[in-house]
Enzyme design. Structure first.
Site, PDB file in Angstrom:
ATOM      1  N   ASP A  61       0.843  -1.195   0.000  1.00 29.14           N
ATOM      2  CA  ASP A  61       0.000   0.000   0.000  1.00 29.14           C
ATOM      3  C   ASP A  61       0.876   1.241   0.000  1.00 29.14           C
ATOM      4  OD1 ASP A  61      -1.851  -1.904   0.387  1.00 29.14           O
ATOM      5  OD2 ASP A  61      -2.814  -0.966   2.119  1.00 29.14           O
ATOM      6  N   SER A 103     -15.074   9.374  -3.193  1.00 25.52           N
ATOM      7  CA  SER A 103     -13.898   9.091  -2.377  1.00 25.52           C
ATOM      8  C   SER A 103     -13.826  10.128  -1.263  1.00 25.52           C
ATOM      9  CB  SER A 103     -12.632   9.215  -3.210  1.00 25.52           C
ATOM     10  OG  SER A 103     -12.346   8.022  -3.850  1.00 25.52           O
ATOM     11  N   LYS A 141     -11.097   5.673  10.347  1.00 21.33           N
ATOM     12  CA  LYS A 141     -11.206   5.389   8.918  1.00 21.33           C
ATOM     13  C   LYS A 141     -10.967   3.893   8.737  1.00 21.33           C
ATOM     14  CE  LYS A 141      -9.540   6.924   4.430  1.00 21.33           C
ATOM     15  NZ  LYS A 141      -9.252   5.599   3.856  1.00 21.33           N
ATOM     16  N   ARG A 157     -18.829  -0.062  -4.316  1.00 24.05           N
ATOM     17  CA  ARG A 157     -18.764   1.338  -4.700  1.00 24.05           C
ATOM     18  C   ARG A 157     -18.601   1.510  -6.210  1.00 24.05           C
ATOM     19  NH1 ARG A 157     -14.204   5.158  -2.276  1.00 24.05           N
ATOM     20  NH2 ARG A 157     -12.963   4.026  -3.791  1.00 24.05           N
TER      21      ARG A 157
END
Ligand code: ZN
Length: 645
Positions: A61, A103, A141, A157
């Site tokens: 990531d 987003s 988050k 999404r």
């Protein structure tokens, strides 16, 4: 960086820009990403993003974010930056989402957050709202798979406007955190501790698991179990615990607020989300094509560092498992001093070549325990033959090394005693240091510890002063006097596979005094006890029989969990599933009632299900599935009426 066969297959099947030669040569040049053309950089980002979101990441990531941020800075107006990052859709039909899912704008430092707050304040002046009346909300988050629940269906999404209907995940038994449907956007997340305990041996990261849950192919057993155990769950953002207050309070107590909202979340998180709650001001601020202007995420930066291994030390757990702990010269990572990290097991150490002199990349994101990301340079690992604590020969069981000298191994004995008092949770003063002193003076069991209650002289002889000795005696008395649930008492013995939930399920049906009359067949009938688990638990009972009898006789103040079962009930021995949002009581309450009537409550509908009790907002798909299995459908009200007869 070379792609695996599987990754190439995935790209070939659904990535429309796919050109294998180009990808391999481009990925080869990732090191020089910054000098590539805009077009090439974009192409690489799309490939990496595609693989990442499909659950087969080709880089970490952190690497992806590095490239992405570089690109974002250089080409802020590129469409890729301005629109929602698309998720890969593999041969699926898309449907229009009930609501647009954008987003979240991202910040990486407190300074950026303060700038954002300033913009909100300025906008509030234009809008005509006093800045002290703006309410800010801070939540964790979640780092999972984004989805939207409109109460009937669950959607991915997708590209932000169109996504995939994945309501079938509820038929797979997936629960909603808080059990309320229709709360809108959220994430499918995996419990971190559960992952480390049960899944880390099978999967490198939670993303692969999230991807399988929403894929229309058969689930592996371990993932199915994680769903049933509610370790994999859909978590709506609205159900998240939050901090609320003014901008002044937020800036002043920024560190403690962000820390607090993260502290109780057992799922993976990668930062916090800050937003305002005033609807009028939110509408006034509006959104870009990419994100809402009234909301921002502060990402906790993954930090990584290379270390050279100084030594690998086995750590012996209370059940004898040896976990390899890797020691290196201390480094600073995400604000903490770190000098060790644990590897999953000795099989990993052996396979990857983690030994003295090997070079590892260590990663720590946010407040999470540091982990070994990859091995840069191998060296020959040294696998211990004997237990570091007691000297017994170690044995391989699957991927782990075990010391089987359970009754003569100091580490195992001390940790068993510590676990007992920690689990009871109603005493203090009996921590690791005290237990270790006990061991030095011949204490070998929990029962031995309780004998000290009437033997202050012995405590003095161990070197405890008057006051500490009295504290210890007091703590022991208290631990027996204060009422505790019987399942907590049972779980305190640390029997393999017998945590809180499993203990409670047994004791809902049986008195604790009957435990030793149970056999495997009795346990198999209990929800959640498969054959293997039942064997392990019965074996565990036998291992601690003497110890258990001695301690049980000490008259703990146990609160029984046993449900009184009505033998006349219509639900006796029936299989029940509750679904949807319950109105009369919480789902837990209703499940308790059902169990007290002798019913077996499970999470998902199968051919064994007799009754499906419907709350509100139940998907048609679930109802249809029930009908094909000839399952009797009851509304919540009908269920309650039947229980009162
Ligand atoms: Zn040992």
């Amino acid at each position: 960086m070379a792609l695996s066969k599987n990754q190439i297959k995935i790209l070939k099947s659904s990535f429309d820009l796919f050109d294998i030669d180009q990808i391999n040569s481009d990925l080869e040049s990732l090191k020089s990403f910054e000098i590539l053309s805009e077009e090439k950089q974009l192409y690489i980002l799309k490939v990496l993003n595609f693989l990442y979101r499909g659950g087969h990441p080709a880089c970490t990531d952190q690497q992806y974010n590095q490239f992405f941020n570089f690109f974002k800075k250089k080409y802020p107006n590129n469409d890729f930056i301005l629109t929602v990052e698309p998720e890969p859709i593999i041969g699926e039909k898309l449907v229009t989402l009930p609501q647009k899912m954008l987003s979240t704008d991202k910040a990486y430092s407190k300074e950026e957050i303060i700038k954002w707050i300033d913009r909100i304040r300025k906008a509030s002046v234009q809008y005509g709202l006093d800045e002290n009346n703006i309410e800010f909300k801070v939540t964790a988050k979640l780092d999972g798979y984004a989805a939207f629940d409109d109460g009937n269906s669950l959607y991915t999404r997708g590209n932000g406007s169109k996504g995939r209907n994945i309501s079938f995940v509820f038929d797979r038994g997936l629960s909603v955190f808080g059990d309320e449907r229709g709360l809108g956007a959220g994430e499918i997340v995996i419990n971190k501790h559960y992952f480390n305990e049960h899944l880390a041996n099978y999967f490198d990261n939670t993303r692969n698991i999230q991807a399988s849950i929403i894929a229309e192919k058969n689930l592996s057993q371990v993932i199915q179990k994680s769903i049933i155990d509610r370790a994999a769950i859909f978590y709506p953002f609205k159900a998240l615990p939050s901090w609320r207050g003014t901008s002044t309070e937020l800036i002043k107590n920024y560190d403690s607020i962000t820390k607090n909202v993260l502290s109780d979340i057992p799922f993976e998180t990668d930062g916090v989300v800050i937003e305002i709650t005033n609807q009028g001001l939110k509408d006034f601020l509006g959104s870009t094509r990419h994100h809402h202007r009234w909301q921002i995420a502060l990402k906790s930066n993954d930090e990584s560092s290379l270390v050279e291994v100084l030594k690998v030390i086995p750590q012996v757990s209370r059940n004898g498992k040896n976990t390899p702990v890797v020691i290196f010269n201390s480094i600073r990572l995400s604000g903490a001093e770190i000098s060790k990290a644990t590897a999953h097991n000795y099989s990993m150490v052996k396979k990857l070549g983690i030994g003295v002199g090997s070079e590892l990349e260590i990663v720590r994101s946010g407040l999470v325990i540091p982990k070994i990301e990859r091995v840069i340079k191998k060296s020959s690992p040294s696998i211990p033959n004997h237990c570091i604590s007691c000297g017994s020969v170690l044995h391989w069981i699957d991927d782990n090394l075990f010391c089987l000298n359970h009754n003569g191994c100091r580490d195992q004995i001390e940790k068993t005693i510590i676990h007992f008092f920690e689990t009871l949770g109603n005493n203090d003063g009996l921590g690791p240091a005290t237990i270790s002193t006990f061991y030095d003076h011949g204490i070998r069991s929990i029962y031995d510890v309780y004998l000290l209650e009437n033997d202050p002289e012995k405590l003095f002889a161990m070197g405890f002063k008057q006051k500490s000795a009295l504290n210890i005696i007091d703590a022991l008395k208290k631990s027996r006097r204060i009422e505790i649930e019987d399942w907590r008492f049972l779980a305190a013995f640390g029997i393999n596979r017998l945590g809180y939930a499993a203990s409670e399920r047994i004791l809902e049906l049986y008195d604790i005094s009957d435990l030793y009359n149970l056999d495997e067949n009795d346990l198999i009938k209990i929800d959640g006890f498969a054959k293997k688990t039942s064997q392990i638990v019965i074996n565990g009972f036998n291992l601690i029989k003497e110890q258990f009898d001695d301690i049980y006789k000490l008259n703990f103040n146990l609160k029984s969990s046993k449900l009184t079962i009505d033998s006349e009930s219509k639900f006796l021995h029936k299989n029940l599933v509750f679904t949807g949002k319950m109105e009369i009581g919480s789902r837990e309450d209703l499940e308790k009632i059902a169990k007290s009537l002798g019913a077996k409550v499970t999470k998902s509908v199968s051919s064994k299900t007799d009754f499906l009790i419907l709350g509100s907002k139940v998907g048609q798909r679930k109802i249809d599935a029930a009908k094909t299995h000839n399952i009797k459908l009851l509304s919540e009200k009908e269920f309650m009426e039947l229980t009162s007869n």
